[in-house]
Design a protein around this motif. Structure first.
Motif, PDB file in Angstrom:
ATOM      1  N   UNK A 174       0.787  -1.232   0.000  1.00 28.50           N
ATOM      2  CA  UNK A 174       0.000   0.000   0.000  1.00 28.50           C
ATOM      3  C   UNK A 174       0.820   1.284   0.000  1.00 28.50           C
ATOM      4  N   UNK A 175       2.124   1.192  -0.136  1.00 35.95           N
ATOM      5  CA  UNK A 175       2.962   2.398  -0.170  1.00 35.95           C
ATOM      6  C   UNK A 175       2.851   3.225   1.111  1.00 35.95           C
ATOM      7  N   UNK A 176       2.489   2.578   2.226  1.00 34.96           N
ATOM      8  CA  UNK A 176       2.314   3.291   3.496  1.00 34.96           C
ATOM      9  C   UNK A 176       0.859   3.302   3.942  1.00 34.96           C
ATOM     10  N   UNK A 177      -0.038   2.863   3.070  1.00 31.42           N
ATOM     11  CA  UNK A 177      -1.461   2.760   3.421  1.00 31.42           C
ATOM     12  C   UNK A 177      -1.790   1.290   3.682  1.00 31.42           C
ATOM     13  N   UNK A 178      -2.845   1.010   4.493  1.00 35.17           N
ATOM     14  CA  UNK A 178      -3.157  -0.387   4.818  1.00 35.17           C
ATOM     15  C   UNK A 178      -3.847  -1.117   3.678  1.00 35.17           C
ATOM     16  N   UNK A 179      -3.170  -2.137   3.184  1.00 32.98           N
ATOM     17  CA  UNK A 179      -3.719  -2.909   2.070  1.00 32.98           C
ATOM     18  C   UNK A 179      -3.025  -4.268   2.034  1.00 32.98           C
ATOM     19  N   UNK A 185      -1.049   2.295  -3.662  1.00 34.37           N
ATOM     20  CA  UNK A 185      -0.312   1.087  -4.061  1.00 34.37           C
ATOM     21  C   UNK A 185       0.132   1.172  -5.524  1.00 34.37           C
ATOM     22  N   UNK A 186      -0.755   1.661  -6.393  1.00 37.37           N
ATOM     23  CA  UNK A 186      -0.380   1.823  -7.808  1.00 37.37           C
ATOM     24  C   UNK A 186       0.796   2.777  -7.940  1.00 37.37           C
ATOM     25  N   UNK A 187       0.723   3.876  -7.186  1.00 37.23           N
ATOM     26  CA  UNK A 187       1.801   4.864  -7.254  1.00 37.23           C
ATOM     27  C   UNK A 187       3.105   4.266  -6.725  1.00 37.23           C
ATOM     28  N   UNK A 188       3.003   3.462  -5.662  1.00 37.51           N
ATOM     29  CA  UNK A 188       4.223   2.854  -5.091  1.00 37.51           C
ATOM     30  C   UNK A 188       4.878   1.919  -6.109  1.00 37.51           C
ATOM     31  N   UNK A 189       4.063   1.195  -6.865  1.00 31.26           N
ATOM     32  CA  UNK A 189       4.624   0.325  -7.914  1.00 31.26           C
ATOM     33  C   UNK A 189       5.346   1.178  -8.960  1.00 31.26           C
ATOM     34  N   UNK A 190       4.720   2.298  -9.332  1.00 23.27           N
ATOM     35  CA  UNK A 190       5.368   3.205 -10.300  1.00 23.27           C
ATOM     36  C   UNK A 190       6.717   3.688  -9.767  1.00 23.27           C
TER      37      UNK A 190
END
Ligand code: PMP
Length: 395
Positions: free
Chosen positions: A251-256, A291-296
């Motif tokens: 989650x790039x720092x968010x819960x997921x 999460x999408x941004x973290x993958x980027x």
């Protein structure tokens, strides 16, 4: 009036008698800052979460953009939400073809619960094989997989039909049989202090599961999202699990979290009963956008490509240190094995006092955890290693 610290200790439920207890006001990159401006280098990433660094601007902008569109609109799975769809497209692109169905949840533990239920439902079997010294989470099902006698004693009865086997013990694979619904394994055991399953073992494990019709679940909640030098550890080994678990850094720092399998296996949660796993907030659109941004970020900044050099630096620095008996590692998931728990704990405490955040492992108190954001620079690693070494010699 109570101070923030007093409210924390009196009214925020505690998980131990001695929390780290630092007051943190903001965080950026590899650093956390106290209200007085004291700077801490975060060498554990909030336990393998902040792979793209704290408050990554790209991730924050994606969150803001999603906030302007919508937050929660519906329980999981009912509506087509573009943030979820975009993330799914990115995840299936980095995974092998058979891992093509993603079920989003809120946490690592929930991903474990979902996977265990999926395996039981798909196979119609009830026996679960897990590994000694693994950590899969704090909920009842996940906790049932523990070998910690203290936890079992405190919370029994837990799930029945659990068989525990030893990592890298091929003979133990005979416990996997026609009654086995699944085998769940952390291919790199995080909380045991970075203990890796070797390739021969993983190959035999895959073969045995396929022969016996048991599903193979890889818990990559801690080892995933680039930390070991591939998106997921299984990609080093050449074998593919039937179910893959991710959370933490996802989650790039968010819960997921998510459990990921094939469409064929996942389909069994849609009938008998319908809604085989239900989650209200799973796949929250703001978390999915993050999460999408973290993958980027991981792709654009070539973070996975940088893991080896950074890991080698830590390894080479501490390999000859007489106080460190062994350096175990998989990419930037590193354990410095010390001679005693006392030395490890004293070193950790002193590091924190000196502005470097490290800790030990849940099931290995005598090892020091190093799992920095993947964005850490070689310069920052060098400074951290010098300071840690000095502290080790002093304590
Ligand atoms: N599996 C592994 C390998 C973990 O490291 C953890 C958390 N440390 C979990 C599962 C549980 O995740 P969560 O705390 O998000 O429930």
């Amino acid at each position: 009036m109570l101070s923030q610290r007093e409210i924390f200790y009196q009214h925020v439920a505690q998980t131990s008698k001695n929390p780290m207890g630092l007051t943190i006001e903001r965080a950026e990159g590899c650093y956390l800052y106290s209200p007085e401006g004291k700077k801490y280098l975060d060498l554990i990433s909030g336990t393998s979460v902040s792979n793209v660094g704290h408050n990554n601007r790209y991730v924050i902008n994606a969150i803001k953009q999603q906030l302007d569109k919508h937050m929660h609109i519906s329980v999981y799975g009912e509506m087509i939400q573009s943030a979820q769809v975009l993330l799914t497209q990115k995840l299936v692109a980095i995974l092998p073809e058979q891992l093509n169905s993603v079920y989003y949840v809120n946490s690592g533990s929930e991903a474990v619960e979902g996977a265990l239920k999926l395996a039981k439902r798909y196979t119609g079997r009830r026996k679960i094989v897990a590994l000694k010294n693994a950590y899969h989470g704090g909920t009842h099902g996940a906790l049932s997989l523990t070998s910690s006698a203290e936890h079992i004693k405190a919370f029994a009865p837990l799930l029945p039909n659990i068989t525990l086997i030893e990592i890298n013990n091929i003979d133990d694979l005979k416990n996997i049989d026609e009654d086995t619904a699944c085998v769940i394994i952390e291919p790199v055991q995080g909380e045991a202090g970075v203990v890796k399953a070797n390739d021969q073992y993983l190959n035999e494990l895959r073969k045995t599961c396929s022969q016996k019709g048991a599903l193979l679940i890889f818990d990559e909640i801690q080892s995933g999202m680039g930390r070991t030098g591939k998106w997921f550890y299984f990609q080093h080994s050449g074998i593919v699990p039937d179910i893959l678990l991710t959370a933490k850094a996802l989650g790039g720092g968010m819960p997921l979290g998510a459990f990921i399998s094939s469409q064929e296996i996942m389909d069994s949660l849609t009938h008998e009963p319908v809604l085989g796993h239900i989650t209200t907030f799973g796949g929250h659109p703001v978390c999915c956008a993050a999460a999408s941004a973290a993958i980027d970020v991981i792709e654009n900044e070539k973070l996975i490509e940088s893991v080896k050099e950074k890991s080698d630096f830590f390894y080479e620095f501490f390999a000859d240190n007489p106080l460190v008996t062994e350096v175990r590692r998989s990419g930037l998931l590193i354990a410095l094995q010390m001679e005693s728990a006392e030395l490890a704990i004293k070193t950790c405490n002193s590091c924190v006092k000196h502005g470097i955040i490290v800790d030990n492992f849940l099931f290995n108190e005598s090892a020091i955890r190093i799992a920095p954001p993947l964005t850490i620079s070689i310069q920052e690693i060098e400074t951290a290693c010098d300071s840690m070494q000095e502290i080790m010699y002093k304590v």
